[in-house]
Design an enzyme around this catalytic site. Sequence first.
Site, PDB file in Angstrom:
ATOM      1  N   PRO A   1      -2.535  -2.050  -1.950  1.00  0.00           N
ATOM      2  CA  PRO A   1      -1.228  -2.027  -1.271  1.00  0.00           C
ATOM      3  C   PRO A   1      -0.156  -2.976  -1.815  1.00  0.00           C
ATOM      4  O   PRO A   1       0.258  -3.922  -1.157  1.00  0.00           O
ATOM      5  CB  PRO A   1      -1.606  -2.378   0.166  1.00  0.00           C
ATOM      6  CG  PRO A   1      -2.799  -3.267   0.027  1.00  0.00           C
ATOM      7  CD  PRO A   1      -3.562  -2.717  -1.140  1.00  0.00           C
ATOM      8  N   CYS A   2       0.349  -2.675  -3.000  1.00  0.00           N
ATOM      9  CA  CYS A   2       1.436  -3.486  -3.563  1.00  0.00           C
ATOM     10  C   CYS A   2       2.717  -3.329  -2.754  1.00  0.00           C
ATOM     11  O   CYS A   2       3.614  -4.172  -2.843  1.00  0.00           O
ATOM     12  CB  CYS A   2       1.653  -3.156  -5.027  1.00  0.00           C
ATOM     13  SG  CYS A   2       1.897  -1.406  -5.383  1.00  0.00           S
TER      14      CYS A   2
END
Length: 186
Positions: free
Chosen positions: A141-142
């Site tokens: 989850p950047c």
Amino acid sequence: MFDLAGLRRIKGPCCLGIMDSPVGRLSLIASDAGLHALMFDREREGCESGLGKFPVAQRHPVLLLAFQQLAEYFSGIRTSFDVPLAMEGTTFQKAAWKKLREIPYGSVTTYGAQARSLGRVQLARAIGAANSKNPVSIIVPCHRVVGVGGALTGFGGGLEAKAQLLAHENRVFNFMPTDAVGARRC
């Protein structure tokens, strides 16, 4: 933005799967080793010639698991992923991506905080560069990393998709049941 060089480093038989999502069409590349890539349509631009080497195979077991988990994520019943990953990157990039997976669902952090968590306080920009090469966004989850003051900054799927993902997680997180002591149950 997806790293075309990373696409070229994928070895062995892989396949391409495509799914529609609330944030647009997603292209996934998988092999028996795991999921190698998840790209938004805008990331596919410039990669089309490289993608041509992967046959479309919507029924590969890793793709089926990724499709199922992404569908559950978008429906609000999944807050973490356990699809096997086969991400290519440098040692530093892999360390940054590992830290991304530790950001709790419904939370955000900054590039500076991520650098500090790696003991590399002065490398916030390098963390940003490593995050930008994350080949498996959403699952890694950047989108949960923001600039100072909460500013939305770079995301391979575009800032609108990043805002949609964060809003989705915030909405789901705020409706999660809590236990007797107020802790969120996931």
